[in-house]
Write a protein that holds these residues in place. Structure first.
Motif, short mmCIF file in Angstrom:
data_model
loop_
_atom_site.label_atom_id
_atom_site.label_comp_id
_atom_site.label_asym_id
_atom_site.label_seq_id
_atom_site.Cartn_x
_atom_site.Cartn_y
_atom_site.Cartn_z
N ALA A 150 49.68 -90.13 66.68
CA ALA A 150 49.13 -89.87 68.02
C ALA A 150 48.53 -88.46 68.11
O ALA A 150 47.43 -88.27 68.64
CB ALA A 150 50.21 -90.05 69.09
N THR A 151 49.25 -87.48 67.57
CA THR A 151 48.75 -86.11 67.69
C THR A 151 47.44 -85.94 66.92
O THR A 151 46.51 -85.29 67.40
CB THR A 151 49.81 -85.11 67.19
N ASN A 152 47.36 -86.57 65.73
CA ASN A 152 46.10 -86.49 64.97
C ASN A 152 44.94 -87.02 65.79
O ASN A 152 43.87 -86.41 65.83
CB ASN A 152 46.20 -87.31 63.68
N GLY B 69 50.85 -86.47 73.89
CA GLY B 69 51.52 -87.47 73.06
C GLY B 69 53.03 -87.46 73.27
O GLY B 69 53.68 -88.51 73.32
N GLU B 70 53.59 -86.29 73.42
CA GLU B 70 55.04 -86.17 73.59
C GLU B 70 55.48 -86.60 75.00
O GLU B 70 56.59 -87.06 75.19
CB GLU B 70 55.49 -84.72 73.33
N GLN B 71 54.59 -86.43 75.96
CA GLN B 71 54.93 -86.90 77.32
C GLN B 71 55.15 -88.41 77.31
O GLN B 71 56.07 -88.92 77.94
CB GLN B 71 53.81 -86.53 78.30
N GLY C 224 52.13 -75.58 67.65
CA GLY C 224 51.64 -75.74 66.27
C GLY C 224 52.17 -77.04 65.70
O GLY C 224 53.22 -77.54 66.11
N ARG C 225 51.44 -77.57 64.69
CA ARG C 225 51.81 -78.87 64.14
C ARG C 225 53.24 -78.86 63.60
O ARG C 225 53.68 -77.90 63.00
CB ARG C 225 50.82 -79.27 63.04
N GLY C 226 53.94 -79.94 63.90
CA GLY C 226 55.34 -80.02 63.49
C GLY C 226 56.28 -79.28 64.44
O GLY C 226 57.47 -79.15 64.18
N GLY C 227 55.74 -78.82 65.57
CA GLY C 227 56.48 -77.91 66.45
C GLY C 227 57.64 -78.51 67.20
O GLY C 227 58.45 -77.76 67.77
N SER C 228 57.76 -79.83 67.22
CA SER C 228 58.90 -80.37 67.97
C SER C 228 60.23 -80.05 67.29
O SER C 228 61.27 -80.04 67.95
CB SER C 228 58.74 -81.86 68.23
N ASP C 229 60.21 -79.77 66.00
CA ASP C 229 61.45 -79.29 65.34
C ASP C 229 61.89 -77.99 66.01
O ASP C 229 63.08 -77.76 66.26
CB ASP C 229 61.21 -78.98 63.86
N1 ASP Z 1 53.46 -84.24 67.46
C1 ASP Z 1 53.31 -82.92 66.95
C2 ASP Z 1 52.65 -82.95 65.59
O1 ASP Z 1 52.34 -83.97 65.06
C3 ASP Z 1 54.59 -82.18 66.90
C4 ASP Z 1 55.63 -82.76 65.99
O2 ASP Z 1 55.58 -83.93 65.65
O3 ASP Z 1 56.55 -82.04 65.62
O4 ASP Z 1 52.41 -81.92 65.04
#
Ligand code: ASP
Ligand code: MG
Length: 419
Positions: free
Chosen positions: A49-51, A81-83, A157-162
């Motif tokens: 989704a984010t892409n 996307g996260e919403q 930033g990408r991967g930021g939900s961690d």
């Molecule tokens: N959805 C965001 C991303 O793809 C954040 C995440 O997944 O951590 O970067």
């Protein structure tokens, strides 16, 4: 003291409604399983989704979305996307008769700085949040997003939900933050390359920081930094296994003190997203390096290995450095525009390179670690182009076509292969 639980589910774990229903089961098992404390769940956007959202934002903005500063409307788009997943998981939990509600970044007051597109978290400041969690209402939090000082939506930033998850765990004073993903832990190296890779039951923050920044994609680097600073233990788990993880499931990222069996080398990481820049015949004057790397910093280029050595001609240096391959075009254009100002003779950019690293806190107190690495590589006829080290890692830049061979050779040389 009540123990609150923080769980995070990544994009593949919430990839469709079936996966979300599965996550709801895992959360339900934890919430009903007791322990007493409340439960907070952080979610990513559905895989892919984010892409798609990034592409849409790029399409609308054109070239404006380049370089250092992101437009703050980019964040508004990609945060959405996260919403969606936060709402969907809250609905799935309610369907099971559990009390649950979604929380967006601005509702949580997950405050960040103004660096849109890659904002840093300042803190989670809603005074009612922990009370809501303690009341037994499951908090389903949209990861990756926050709010800046001006009330604008920001993303991490990408991967930021961690990193969102670790920040929530710190705010709730949770002892552990469980990160559920599509792998069952952190491995000594990429199991797709080395079938004898082993899952690490524990890894120190420092090592994990190196793993994350050297190419292992399990956790966002910043989440590890934040976990280390706030002493939040992070457990990496698979959401594709049983509802209630056993005591030694996954990998625990924790303080070095908590690790009894210390290895000299804990793992081998690699990254193919590398480019090697060589500036030949740079004038050997004070301030030249500052001009070069200052310009690259302005351009938002993330420089890594840097080596300087004297050139053949008198009063000249050669400077070699690496940067992510995806930033290579931008970096090259900038350096070319500065040829006169820097005063170099030639510039070459090698795109077919990879960085392979061995990591381990045990290196601090053991000798011969570098020797083993260089012997293993030379044994396979692999030429080393650049070397860089820190207290707990050694990285080499090699021809990209030898990446897998190098990773396997090193995994074996340091005795990491599973029986
Ligand atoms: N959805 C965001 C991303 O793809 C954040 C995440 O997944 O951590 O970067
Ligand atoms: Mg991720």
């Amino acid at each position: 003291m009540v123990t609150r639980t923080v769980m995070k589910f990544g994009g593949t774990s919430v990839g469709d409604l079936n996966r979300i229903a599965r996550v709801a089961e895992i959360v339900e098992a934890r919430a009903r399983g007791g322990g007493g404390g409340g439960v907070a769940v952080v979610v990513s956007a559905m895989a892919g989704a984010t892409n798609s959202l990034v592409e849409l934002a790029r399409g609308a903005a054109g070239d404006a979305l380049h370089g250092q500063a992101f437009d703050d409307e980019y964040d508004v788009v990609v945060a959405s996307g996260e919403q969606v997943t936060a709402g969907l998981l809250a609905l799935a939990l309610r369907r099971k008769g559990l009390r649950a509600r979604s929380w967006l970044g601005w509702q949580l007051l997950l405050n960040t700085d103004e660096a849109h597109g890659k904002a840093r978290i300042i803190g989670v400041d809603n005074p009612h949040f922990s009370a809501a969690v303690d009341s037994g209402e499951i908090a389903v939090i949209a990861g990756f997003q926050g709010v800046d000082r001006n009330g604008r939506v920001s993303t991490l930033g990408r991967g930021g939900s961690d990193t969102s998850a670790v920040a929530v765990a710190a705010a709730l004073q949770a002892r552990t933050c469980d990160i559920y993903t599509d792998v069952d832990g952190v491995y000594t190296t990429d199991p797709r390359i080395v079938s004898k890779a082993r899952r690490l039951s524990r890894i120190s923050y420092e090592e994990m920081l190196e793993f994350a920044s050297l190419g292992a994609k399990v956790l966002q680097t910043r989440s590890v930094e934040m976990a280390m600073n706030h002493r939040v233990r992070v457990r990496v788990l698979s959401s594709f296994e049983g509802d209630v993880p056993g005591e030694d499931a996954g990998t625990l990222v924790c303080d070095e003190e908590e690790i009894l069996e210390k290895q000299v080398v804990s793992g081998v990481a690699y990254s193919r997203d590398e480019a090697k820049f060589t500036l030949y015949g740079v004038a050997d004057n004070p301030g030249v390096a500052a001009v070069i790397f200052g310009a690259l910093a302005d351009e938002g280029v993330n420089v890594d290995m840097i080596v300087q050595a004297s050139a053949r001609s008198e009063g000249r240096q050669n400077i070699v450095f690496t940067a992510p391959d995806r930033e290579a075009e931008r970096a090259k254009a900038r350096l070319e525009s500065l040829q006169e100002k820097i005063g170099y003779e030639a510039l070459t950019v090698g795109r077919e390179v990879a960085k392979v690293s061995v990591i381990g806190v045990g290196m601090r107190s053991h000798t011969g670690v570098a020797k083993t690495m260089f012997e293993a590589l030379s044994g396979k006829g692999i030429n080393i182009q650049v070397i860089s080290t820190s207290e707990i890692k050694i990285s080499v830049l090699i021809d990209a076509s030898y990446t897998e061979l190098a990773v396997r050779a090193l995994h074996t040389a340091y005795g990491l292969d599973a029986e």
